[in-house]
Design a protein around this motif. Structure first.
Motif, mmCIF file in Angstrom:
data_model
loop_
_atom_site.group_PDB
_atom_site.id
_atom_site.type_symbol
_atom_site.label_atom_id
_atom_site.label_comp_id
_atom_site.label_asym_id
_atom_site.label_seq_id
_atom_site.Cartn_x
_atom_site.Cartn_y
_atom_site.Cartn_z
ATOM 1 N N ILE A 101 22.181 -10.742 -38.349
ATOM 2 C CA ILE A 101 21.608 -12.084 -38.220
ATOM 3 C C ILE A 101 20.237 -11.854 -38.729
ATOM 4 O O ILE A 101 19.413 -11.077 -38.071
ATOM 5 N N VAL A 102 19.810 -12.605 -39.591
ATOM 6 C CA VAL A 102 18.512 -12.848 -39.761
ATOM 7 C C VAL A 102 17.496 -13.116 -38.704
ATOM 8 O O VAL A 102 18.032 -14.402 -38.190
ATOM 9 N N PRO A 103 16.581 -12.435 -38.196
ATOM 10 C CA PRO A 103 15.793 -12.940 -37.231
ATOM 11 C C PRO A 103 15.260 -14.187 -37.206
ATOM 12 O O PRO A 103 14.757 -14.816 -38.197
ATOM 13 N N ALA A 104 15.230 -15.077 -36.103
ATOM 14 C CA ALA A 104 14.343 -16.587 -36.177
ATOM 15 C C ALA A 104 12.914 -16.500 -36.302
ATOM 16 O O ALA A 104 12.380 -17.345 -37.144
ATOM 17 N N SER A 105 12.553 -15.439 -35.460
ATOM 18 C CA SER A 105 10.971 -15.396 -35.529
ATOM 19 C C SER A 105 10.346 -14.669 -36.778
ATOM 20 O O SER A 105 10.860 -13.900 -37.402
ATOM 21 N N HIS A 106 9.240 -15.423 -37.035
ATOM 22 C CA HIS A 106 8.621 -14.768 -38.311
ATOM 23 C C HIS A 106 8.124 -13.125 -38.306
ATOM 24 O O HIS A 106 8.233 -12.430 -38.941
ATOM 25 N N GLU A 107 7.675 -12.791 -37.011
ATOM 26 C CA GLU A 107 7.520 -11.436 -36.713
ATOM 27 C C GLU A 107 8.637 -10.392 -36.978
ATOM 28 O O GLU A 107 8.361 -9.484 -37.311
ATOM 29 N N GLU A 108 9.796 -10.956 -36.327
ATOM 30 C CA GLU A 108 10.933 -10.223 -36.355
ATOM 31 C C GLU A 108 11.426 -9.867 -37.914
ATOM 32 O O GLU A 108 11.528 -8.957 -38.293
ATOM 33 N N ARG A 109 11.161 -11.122 -38.591
ATOM 34 C CA ARG A 109 11.685 -11.048 -39.867
ATOM 35 C C ARG A 109 10.479 -10.107 -40.951
ATOM 36 O O ARG A 109 11.253 -9.372 -41.613
#
Length: 141
Positions: A101-109
Protein backbone atom coordinates in the motif's frame (compact mmCIF):
# COMPACT_ATOMS: atom_id res chain seq x y z
CA UNK A 1 30.32 -4.61 -5.28
CA UNK A 2 27.36 -6.86 -4.59
CA UNK A 3 23.83 -5.56 -3.91
CA UNK A 4 21.41 -7.89 -2.13
CA UNK A 5 17.76 -6.91 -1.83
CA UNK A 6 14.38 -8.48 -1.20
CA UNK A 7 11.50 -8.30 1.21
CA UNK A 8 11.85 -7.70 4.91
CA UNK A 9 12.61 -10.87 6.88
CA UNK A 10 13.24 -12.88 3.70
CA UNK A 11 16.70 -14.09 4.70
CA UNK A 12 19.02 -11.58 3.00
CA UNK A 13 21.61 -11.45 5.79
CA UNK A 14 21.52 -15.21 6.31
CA UNK A 15 21.99 -15.74 2.57
CA UNK A 16 25.02 -13.42 2.58
CA UNK A 17 26.51 -15.33 5.53
CA UNK A 18 26.03 -18.64 3.70
CA UNK A 19 27.35 -17.31 0.39
CA UNK A 20 30.51 -15.62 1.67
CA UNK A 21 33.07 -16.98 4.17
CA UNK A 22 32.40 -14.10 6.56
CA UNK A 23 33.71 -14.16 10.13
CA UNK A 24 34.68 -11.65 12.81
CA UNK A 25 38.31 -11.59 11.69
CA UNK A 26 37.82 -10.95 7.97
CA UNK A 27 34.79 -8.66 7.87
CA UNK A 28 33.24 -5.45 9.08
CA UNK A 29 29.45 -5.35 9.23
CA UNK A 30 27.55 -2.11 9.88
CA UNK A 31 23.80 -1.97 10.19
CA UNK A 32 21.37 0.90 9.82
CA UNK A 33 18.91 -1.15 11.86
CA UNK A 34 21.30 -1.10 14.83
CA UNK A 35 21.85 2.66 14.46
CA UNK A 36 25.47 2.16 13.41
CA UNK A 37 26.94 4.88 11.22
CA UNK A 38 28.57 4.14 7.90
CA UNK A 39 32.24 4.85 8.60
CA UNK A 40 33.95 7.72 6.78
CA UNK A 41 36.89 5.43 6.12
CA UNK A 42 36.97 1.78 5.18
CA UNK A 43 39.94 1.16 7.42
CA UNK A 44 40.89 -1.23 8.78
CA UNK A 45 40.99 -2.95 5.41
CA UNK A 46 38.99 -6.11 5.97
CA UNK A 47 38.27 -8.65 3.25
CA UNK A 48 34.49 -8.06 3.45
CA UNK A 49 32.61 -4.85 4.13
CA UNK A 50 28.88 -5.36 4.64
CA UNK A 51 26.45 -2.45 4.92
CA UNK A 52 22.92 -3.56 5.77
CA UNK A 53 19.75 -1.56 6.24
CA UNK A 54 20.34 0.84 3.37
CA UNK A 55 16.70 1.95 3.53
CA UNK A 56 17.17 2.87 7.21
CA UNK A 57 20.16 5.06 6.36
CA UNK A 58 18.02 6.78 3.71
CA UNK A 59 15.25 7.37 6.25
CA UNK A 60 17.69 8.83 8.78
CA UNK A 61 19.38 11.06 6.19
CA UNK A 62 16.03 12.41 4.95
CA UNK A 63 15.45 13.90 8.40
CA UNK A 64 18.37 16.30 7.88
CA UNK A 65 18.66 16.53 4.08
CA UNK A 66 16.52 16.82 0.99
CA UNK A 67 16.30 14.08 -1.64
CA UNK A 68 19.04 15.54 -3.83
CA UNK A 69 21.51 15.73 -0.94
CA UNK A 70 20.69 12.18 0.18
CA UNK A 71 21.26 10.77 -3.30
CA UNK A 72 24.51 12.73 -3.67
CA UNK A 73 25.70 11.41 -0.31
CA UNK A 74 24.87 7.82 -1.30
CA UNK A 75 26.42 8.16 -4.77
CA UNK A 76 29.57 9.53 -3.13
CA UNK A 77 29.74 6.42 -0.93
CA UNK A 78 29.17 4.13 -3.92
CA UNK A 79 31.93 5.88 -5.86
CA UNK A 80 34.33 5.52 -2.93
CA UNK A 81 33.46 1.86 -2.44
CA UNK A 82 33.83 1.06 -6.13
CA UNK A 83 37.52 2.02 -5.78
CA UNK A 84 38.25 -0.69 -3.19
CA UNK A 85 41.23 -2.83 -4.00
CA UNK A 86 40.71 -6.27 -5.49
CA UNK A 87 41.16 -8.01 -2.14
CA UNK A 88 38.08 -6.40 -0.61
CA UNK A 89 34.42 -7.12 -1.31
CA UNK A 90 31.66 -4.61 -0.56
CA UNK A 91 28.23 -6.16 0.06
CA UNK A 92 25.22 -3.85 0.32
CA UNK A 93 21.94 -5.14 1.77
CA UNK A 94 18.62 -3.32 1.56
CA UNK A 95 14.99 -4.29 2.10
CA UNK A 96 12.60 -3.59 -0.75
CA UNK A 97 9.97 -1.22 0.68
CA UNK A 98 8.32 -0.40 -2.65
CA UNK A 99 5.64 -3.07 -2.56
CA UNK A 100 2.27 -2.90 -0.87
CA UNK A 101 0.00 0.00 0.00
CA UNK A 102 1.20 3.50 -0.84
CA UNK A 103 1.96 5.27 2.44
CA UNK A 104 -0.51 7.97 3.47
CA UNK A 105 2.02 10.44 4.85
CA UNK A 106 4.22 12.60 2.66
CA UNK A 107 7.33 11.61 4.67
CA UNK A 108 6.74 7.88 4.26
CA UNK A 109 6.05 8.27 0.50
CA UNK A 110 9.22 10.34 0.12
CA UNK A 111 11.23 7.70 1.99
CA UNK A 112 9.85 4.92 -0.22
CA UNK A 113 10.48 6.90 -3.43
CA UNK A 114 14.01 8.00 -2.54
CA UNK A 115 14.91 4.50 -1.40
CA UNK A 116 13.70 3.12 -4.73
CA UNK A 117 15.83 5.62 -6.64
CA UNK A 118 18.87 4.86 -4.49
CA UNK A 119 18.37 1.13 -5.05
CA UNK A 120 18.30 1.81 -8.81
CA UNK A 121 21.55 3.80 -8.50
CA UNK A 122 23.06 0.97 -6.48
CA UNK A 123 22.02 -1.73 -8.95
CA UNK A 124 23.55 0.22 -11.83
CA UNK A 125 26.93 0.55 -10.12
CA UNK A 126 27.20 -2.88 -8.52
CA UNK A 127 28.79 -5.78 -10.39
CA UNK A 128 26.24 -8.25 -9.03
CA UNK A 129 22.65 -7.92 -7.82
CA UNK A 130 20.64 -10.66 -6.12
CA UNK A 131 17.02 -10.62 -5.00
CA UNK A 132 16.27 -12.87 -2.02
CA UNK A 133 12.78 -14.23 -1.48
CA UNK A 134 12.17 -16.73 1.30
CA UNK A 135 15.90 -17.42 1.58
CA UNK A 136 16.31 -18.22 -2.13
CA UNK A 137 18.32 -15.97 -4.42
CA UNK A 138 17.67 -14.90 -7.97
CA UNK A 139 20.70 -13.25 -9.53
CA UNK A 140 19.44 -10.43 -11.76
CA UNK A 141 22.81 -8.94 -12.64
Amino acid sequence: MHFVTGGAFNGKSNWVRKTYPINDQNSTWVSGYAGEQIPDSLLPATEYWIVSGIEQYVKDWLIACDEKAVREKWLGKLTEWSCLDGDQTMILIGSDISKGIVPASHEERLWRDVTGRIFQDTAKICDRVDVIWYGINIQIK
